[in-house]
Structures are given as structure tokens and as C-alpha cells.
Design a protein around this motif. Structure first.
Motif, mmCIF file in Angstrom:
data_model
loop_
_atom_site.group_PDB
_atom_site.id
_atom_site.type_symbol
_atom_site.label_atom_id
_atom_site.label_comp_id
_atom_site.label_asym_id
_atom_site.label_seq_id
_atom_site.Cartn_x
_atom_site.Cartn_y
_atom_site.Cartn_z
ATOM 1 N N SER A 342 43.307 -16.025 -12.204
ATOM 2 C CA SER A 342 42.804 -14.692 -11.886
ATOM 3 C C SER A 342 41.337 -14.757 -11.473
ATOM 4 O O SER A 342 40.655 -15.764 -11.703
ATOM 5 N N GLN A 343 40.861 -13.672 -10.890
ATOM 6 C CA GLN A 343 39.463 -13.599 -10.494
ATOM 7 C C GLN A 343 38.544 -13.686 -11.716
ATOM 8 O O GLN A 343 37.498 -14.344 -11.670
ATOM 9 N N ASP A 344 38.943 -13.048 -12.822
ATOM 10 C CA ASP A 344 38.128 -13.100 -14.040
ATOM 11 C C ASP A 344 38.041 -14.526 -14.574
ATOM 12 O O ASP A 344 36.971 -14.985 -15.000
ATOM 13 N N THR A 345 39.168 -15.234 -14.563
ATOM 14 C CA THR A 345 39.163 -16.627 -15.026
ATOM 15 C C THR A 345 38.288 -17.494 -14.135
ATOM 16 O O THR A 345 37.530 -18.343 -14.615
ATOM 17 N N THR A 347 35.718 -16.564 -12.396
ATOM 18 C CA THR A 347 34.309 -16.238 -12.672
ATOM 19 C C THR A 347 33.829 -16.924 -13.947
ATOM 20 O O THR A 347 32.723 -17.486 -13.989
ATOM 21 N N ARG A 348 34.670 -16.916 -14.998
ATOM 22 C CA ARG A 348 34.291 -17.583 -16.253
ATOM 23 C C ARG A 348 34.166 -19.093 -16.063
ATOM 24 O O ARG A 348 33.221 -19.713 -16.563
#
Length: 380
Positions: A342-345, A347-348
Motif C-alpha cells: 500500500s501507499q502507507d506501507t 511511505t513507512r
């Protein structure tokens, strides 16, 4: 006497000297010594690196070799898929890249067989196997070809032609199919003979001799270069390739075809051909310094981050960056696509790598933010 376009041409295989090659030893002595010296220097440097780094360097070199030997023939292969195919066969981490492009596994098999089984005799059966591996579907492009067997008389003359329809120029015409049995028998007997010819010169002569006979309907150039690699592996007594002769040939492709054509229209004097081949060999070995340097930089990177605790996604993408297998800018969107996350993953993951000093933001910011590797010695 063969006819090429409007000019009458006598090819080398039509002369009384065929197939007795001759050359000016005085002109060849210095370039041969230089090539041999470079071979020894590179092998010594690689042996000092240790087995694991040798395998990494060989993987990079053979990837380049497979890609460029096909590029010489106008075929573009996906570098990452080639590397993945080679890595799997070498028992190394393939990086999770699927091999989907038709024909990659075949040329990889030929390359590995030539290098890893260089001590095995070169036979008609082995060459037929190589040819079948190159054309597993029985087609060259849209054209059905005879796979694993010499050309047949009913297929007509084998000509190397360029130019538009109606204005073609014949660069070369190979010996008629009726002669292929004895021509190839003579070539293979010579290749396995002990006649005192330097193994590097044998690699050059074998390449020329094979493409002059042109025994197959297609694939002769790729097989000739594999034969050269086999002979060079014998000269070095190693089953690792640390330089790509095909890449060096491609870098001088026009000269390659020019000297080849001139020699095939000559009287058996191969001095110019040998000089050109030895020059490209020396160039290939000199260029191998870049591969060696890349392997050492990769090793230094992982040594620096030995305790960084990267996850599998991070390791996968970092290796791809270190191997030069990523084109364009590494953004969070690209990261998500590469790792199927995912985009959140994404970014992290990227933030973590920046904090650990493995990546840094490139020029620009906001929605255009991209990331670049931090190599040991860089200013983070």
C-alpha cells in the motif's frame, strides 16, 4: 564464383586456401600479449575478492552478455528477467522477478552451458542443442525455421542482405548446404585439436570460421559468440565470466560487420580480424573494472548496514537499486508498485530507510519527492 548484387565476389570458402587461415604473427604479437596480460590481471583481482563476490560479479557480467549478444541481432531482452533466470540457475537469490519474455531461458541456458561446461567437447549434437534452446517454438520471429539441424539444399542459398526490397545489397553468401556436413566436421575437429594455437586466437578464429560456414538458418551470430566464450573460458580455466565480449562487440558493431565482411571476401589472411578481436577483448576486460567496482560497492553497502534490520521489501528494492536494475525515479508510488504494498506501507518503508541512512531524498520535494541510494563515502 558467387554473385553479390551487381558485383562478382569470390568468398574465402571458394578459394584454394580454405580453410587454412594465415596471419602476420609480428602484427598480432603485441595485441595478443596485451590481451593475455589483462586476462591475468582481472583473474587475479577476482580471486582476491572471495567466492561470494566472484559469483555476484559473474552474475552481473553474464546478465550483460546475454542482453548484448541478443541486442547485436536486434533483439531487446528485459535485463531484470535475464538476471532472474541466471540467478535461479546459479542457485542465487532471483529477487522475485518472473521470467515471462519468450526466449530468455534459452539464451541463458546456452550461455551457462558454454561457460560452465567449457571443458566438454564441442560437438554437432551440442551445437544442435544450443540452437534448439534459442528457438524453442521453432520460429524466428514470424518465420518457421529448421531447428537443431544444418541448413538444407531446398532452403536455397544463405545470404546476409541489407537494404530495402528491390535495392538489397548482399554482404555475404555462405557455403551451399550440400557442403555443411564436411565443413562442420572439419571445423569441430580443428576446434578440439591440439595444434599449438594460443587459446585466445582459437576463440577469434572459431568465431570467424563458424559464422563463415553459417550452418543454421538463424542464430549463427549468437552461437559464434558462445563458442568464443567457451574458448576463452578454456584459456582462463575458469567457469566464471568476469567480462562481456558481446558487450564490447556491440559497442563497435559497425566495425565488427565491416572487418567480418572484408575477411570473408578475402583470401584467408585474417590478420585484421585477429587484431580487431584482440582489441575488443582488451576493451571488454578493461570495462570489467566497472562491474568489479559495482560488486565491491554493493558488498560495502551491505557491510555498513549489517545490523540495520531491513524487511524483505526493503532488501528486494535495495538490491535492485544496487544492481542498477531500476530505471527512472524511486518514488513512494514506484515503491508500492515494486513491492505490491500500500501507499502507507511504502511511505513507512522509505522513511525508515532514510532514518537508517540507506536512502536520502533527491532534489525536489512534495509530491515529486524521490529517493536515491546513499553509498559508503557519500555525504548523506
Amino acid at each position: 564464383m558467387s554473385t553479390g548484387g551487381a558485383e562478382n565476389v569470390t568468398y574465402v570458402w571458394e578459394t584454394g586456401n580454405w580453410p587454412h587461415w594465415r596471419w602476420d604473427a609480428a602484427r598480432i604479437e603485441a595485441p595478443l600479449a596485451a590481451a593475455r596480460h589483462r586476462q591475468g590481471w582481472l583473474l587475479g583481482r577476482m580471486q582476491a575478492m572471495g567466492f561470494a563476490l566472484q559469483r555476484e560479479a559473474a552474475l552481473g557480467t553474464m546478465t550483460q552478455d546475454v542482453v548484448t549478444t541478443s541486442a547485436i541481432e536486434g533483439e531487446t531482452l528485459n535485463r531484470e528477467q535475464v538476471r532472474s533466470s541466471l540467478a535461479r540457475r546459479l542457485g542465487m537469490d532471483a529477487g522475485g522477478v518472473p521470467v515471462t519474455q519468450r526466449g530468455i531461458d534459452g539464451i541463458v541456458e546456452v550461455t551457462l552451458d558454454a561457460v560452465f561446461r567449457h571443458a566438454a567437447p564441442l560437438t554437432a549434437e551440442r551445437l544442435s542443442g544450443w540452437h534448439a534452446a534459442l528457438f524453442p517454438t521453432g520460429y524466428s520471429g514470424m518465420r518457421r525455421i529448421r531447428v537443431g539441424g544444418w541448413r538444407r539444399p531446398e532452403d536455397g542459398p544463405m545470404e546476409i542482405v541489407s537494404g530495402p526490397i528491390g535495392g538489397e545489397r548482399v554482404h555475404y553468401e555462405a557455403p551451399p548446404a550440400e557442403r555443411l556436413g564436411r565443413e562442420m566436421a572439419a571445423f569441430l575437429d580443428w576446434f578440439e585439436s591440439e595444434d599449438g594455437i594460443d587459446p585466445v586466437l582459437r576463440a577469434a578464429l572459431a568465431h570467424l570460421w563458424f559464422v563463415t560456414i553459417h550452418p543454421f538458418e538463424d542464430g549463427n551470430g549468437r552461437i559464434a559468440r558462445a563458442i568464443s566464450d567457451l574458448a576463452l573460458a578454456r584459456s582462463e580455466r575458469t567457469d566464471h565470466r568476469f567480462y562481456s565480449l558481446s558487450a564490447s562487440i556491440r559497442a563497435d558493431r559497425d566495425a565488427y560487420y565491416a572487418v567480418l565482411e572484408a575477411t570473408q571476401k578475402g583470401d584467408g589472411d585474417v590478420t585484421d580480424w585477429l587484431g580487431w578481436f584482440l582489441g575488443r577483448l582488451a576493451h571488454a576486460i578493461a570495462e570489467a573494472g566497472g562491474t568489479v567496482g559495482g560488486v565491491l560497492r554493493k558488498a560495502a553497502f551491505w557491510e555498513r548496514h549489517r545490523a540495520s534490520g531491513f524487511n524483505e521489501r526493503q532488501i528486494k528494492v535495495l538490491n535492485r537499486l544496487l544492481d542498477g536494475g531500476f530505471d527512472g525515479r524511486l518514488t513512494s508510488s514506484e515503491w508500492a508498485k515494486l513491492t505490491k504494498s500500500s501507499q502507507d506501507t511504502a511511505t513507512r518503508d522509505l522513511k525508515d530507510l532514510v532514518e537508517k541512512g540507506a536512502l536520502r531524498p533527491g532534489d525536489g520535494g512534495g509530491r515529486s519527492t524521490h529517493y536515491v541510494l546513499v553509498q559508503p563515502g557519500d555525504d548523506a
